[in-house]
Design a protein around this motif. Structure first.
Motif, mmCIF file in Angstrom:
data_model
loop_
_atom_site.group_PDB
_atom_site.id
_atom_site.type_symbol
_atom_site.label_atom_id
_atom_site.label_comp_id
_atom_site.label_asym_id
_atom_site.label_seq_id
_atom_site.Cartn_x
_atom_site.Cartn_y
_atom_site.Cartn_z
ATOM 1 N N GLY A 80 0.805 -1.219 0.000
ATOM 2 C CA GLY A 80 0.000 0.000 0.000
ATOM 3 C C GLY A 80 0.831 1.259 0.000
ATOM 4 N N ASP A 81 2.095 1.145 0.326
ATOM 5 C CA ASP A 81 2.960 2.325 0.454
ATOM 6 C C ASP A 81 3.934 2.365 -0.715
ATOM 7 N N LEU A 82 3.605 3.177 -1.715
ATOM 8 C CA LEU A 82 4.463 3.358 -2.893
ATOM 9 C C LEU A 82 4.957 4.801 -2.901
ATOM 10 N N ARG A 83 6.275 4.950 -2.923
ATOM 11 C CA ARG A 83 6.870 6.291 -2.974
ATOM 12 C C ARG A 83 7.744 6.373 -4.227
ATOM 13 N N ILE A 84 7.597 7.448 -4.966
ATOM 14 C CA ILE A 84 8.379 7.608 -6.194
ATOM 15 C C ILE A 84 9.096 8.957 -6.128
ATOM 16 N N LEU A 85 10.415 8.909 -6.188
ATOM 17 C CA LEU A 85 11.207 10.138 -6.189
ATOM 18 C C LEU A 85 11.319 10.667 -7.611
ATOM 19 N N ASP A 86 11.813 11.891 -7.693
ATOM 20 C CA ASP A 86 11.825 12.556 -8.992
ATOM 21 C C ASP A 86 13.216 12.637 -9.591
ATOM 22 N N HIS A 87 14.040 11.639 -9.335
ATOM 23 C CA HIS A 87 15.350 11.628 -9.986
ATOM 24 C C HIS A 87 15.151 11.213 -11.455
ATOM 25 N N PRO A 88 16.084 11.632 -12.321
ATOM 26 C CA PRO A 88 15.855 11.445 -13.766
ATOM 27 C C PRO A 88 16.148 10.023 -14.238
ATOM 28 N N ASP A 89 15.209 9.486 -14.996
ATOM 29 C CA ASP A 89 15.334 8.134 -15.534
ATOM 30 C C ASP A 89 16.407 8.082 -16.617
ATOM 31 N N GLY A 90 17.242 7.071 -16.545
ATOM 32 C CA GLY A 90 18.244 6.844 -17.586
ATOM 33 C C GLY A 90 19.575 7.504 -17.318
ATOM 34 N N VAL A 91 19.552 8.525 -16.468
ATOM 35 C CA VAL A 91 20.796 9.241 -16.168
ATOM 36 C C VAL A 91 20.959 9.396 -14.644
ATOM 37 N N LEU A 92 20.474 8.379 -13.923
ATOM 38 C CA LEU A 92 20.575 8.396 -12.463
ATOM 39 C C LEU A 92 22.062 8.401 -12.068
ATOM 40 N N GLU A 93 22.406 9.254 -11.104
ATOM 41 C CA GLU A 93 23.799 9.338 -10.657
ATOM 42 C C GLU A 93 23.883 9.023 -9.171
ATOM 43 N N PRO A 94 25.010 8.425 -8.743
ATOM 44 C CA PRO A 94 25.166 8.064 -7.319
ATOM 45 C C PRO A 94 25.578 9.269 -6.475
ATOM 46 N N THR A 95 24.711 10.251 -6.429
ATOM 47 C CA THR A 95 25.040 11.491 -5.725
ATOM 48 C C THR A 95 24.725 11.373 -4.233
ATOM 49 N N LEU A 96 25.301 12.306 -3.464
ATOM 50 C CA LEU A 96 24.951 12.369 -2.046
ATOM 51 C C LEU A 96 23.493 12.759 -1.860
ATOM 52 N N ALA A 97 22.968 13.555 -2.782
ATOM 53 C CA ALA A 97 21.543 13.939 -2.687
ATOM 54 C C ALA A 97 20.651 12.707 -2.814
ATOM 55 N N LEU A 98 21.004 11.813 -3.728
ATOM 56 C CA LEU A 98 20.211 10.585 -3.874
ATOM 57 C C LEU A 98 20.344 9.715 -2.622
ATOM 58 N N ARG A 99 21.587 9.610 -2.111
ATOM 59 C CA ARG A 99 21.804 8.802 -0.903
ATOM 60 C C ARG A 99 20.979 9.361 0.265
ATOM 61 N N ARG A 100 20.955 10.689 0.365
ATOM 62 C CA ARG A 100 20.172 11.310 1.454
ATOM 63 C C ARG A 100 18.676 11.068 1.264
ATOM 64 N N ASP A 101 18.219 11.151 0.025
ATOM 65 C CA ASP A 101 16.789 10.930 -0.233
ATOM 66 C C ASP A 101 16.372 9.511 0.174
ATOM 67 N N ILE A 102 17.242 8.537 -0.088
ATOM 68 C CA ILE A 102 16.915 7.154 0.300
ATOM 69 C C ILE A 102 17.028 7.004 1.820
#
Ligand SMILES: [Zn+2]
Length: 240
Positions: A80-102
């Motif tokens: 029941g709990d689906l969360r979708i972030l707005d990082h860009p498809d196809g060009v996802l980067e291993p940034t600190l911002a992504l790590r923080r979002d997760i």
């Protein structure tokens, strides 16, 4: 696949699955989710992108289609709990911002178990797509960050999200699995149904195999030695 330890964790109440795209959970992993939710485990999905680059139509249309299809797929396996972030498809980067979002979502959901996809460059089915490599690796880095008060301290100071230590990291698609999640026939059926919800997406892939055939075949391939001959092989890291 023989010689694998059964993975049946004690005390599992909440699990969080972190993947790059809509549909990434639906190639076998959702059978394990069905197994857990049918035992009362709350399972949340965190998608890092909307998969907007995955179809020929223009991205704003595709993100709506794929989000809706993912919501239907979740319903098939009790999520029941689906969360979708707005990082860009196809060009996802291993940034600190992504790590923080997760890490933020890990602290919100407080799961005992985080499931993600392999970050190897070569997976059992062939070359591993760039977003999948980034998603898996950043997810495991986020598990560590979520448990440490002094990594992303703003999550505590500004958002009131206390550190959370995840017990198990479970990796799907690993070249060298060490555990198997034993499944029941209904888990395989629900996994098929979950992939079938991605109807518009699959329609855009004319050579895609029939979910009703390859998903059960794959789970049978992984289920040697289990009660029902159905299983999902995984690599498990017990972080204690
Ligand atoms: Zn994907």
């Amino acid at each position: 696949m023989s010689g694998l330890q059964p993975f049946a964790p004690d005390g599992l109440e909440r699990a969080l699955c972190v993947v790059a795209h809509p549909d990434d959970m639906e190639y076998g992993a959702s059978a394990a989710v069905s197994h857990w939710t049918s035992r009362g485990v709350d399972v949340s999905y965190l998608l890092l992108t909307h998969g907007e680059a995955g179809m020929p139509q223009e991205p704003n249309t595709v993100r709506r289609i794929r989000s809706e299809e993912q919501r239907s797929a979740c319903r098939q396996v009790g999520v029941g709990d689906l969360r979708i972030l707005d990082h860009p498809d196809g060009v996802l980067e291993p940034t600190l911002a992504l790590r923080r979002d997760i890490a933020r979502v890990i602290r919100q959901v407080r799961p005992q178990l985080v499931m993600t996809t392999t970050w190897a460059d070569v997976a059992p089915w062939g070359l591993n797509q760039a977003d999948h490599r980034v998603a898996g690796l950043t997810a495991v880095d986020a598990v560590a960050a979520a448990g440490n008060r002094w990594i992303f301290p703003e999550l505590v100071d500004e958002e009131g999200l206390d550190p959370w230590s995840t017990r198990w990291v479970v990796v799907t698609g690993a070249a060298e699995p060490d555990h198997v999640i034993a499944l029941e026939p209904q888990d395989a059926e629900r996994a098929v149904a979950s992939l079938q919800q991605h109807a518009a997406y699959l329609e855009a892939l004319p050579d895609h195999p029939d979910p009703a055939e390859f998903i059960p075949a794959m789970l049978r391939g992984g289920g040697e030695g289990t009660d029902h001959g159905l299983g999902l092989p995984v690599r498990v890291f017990d972080l204690g």
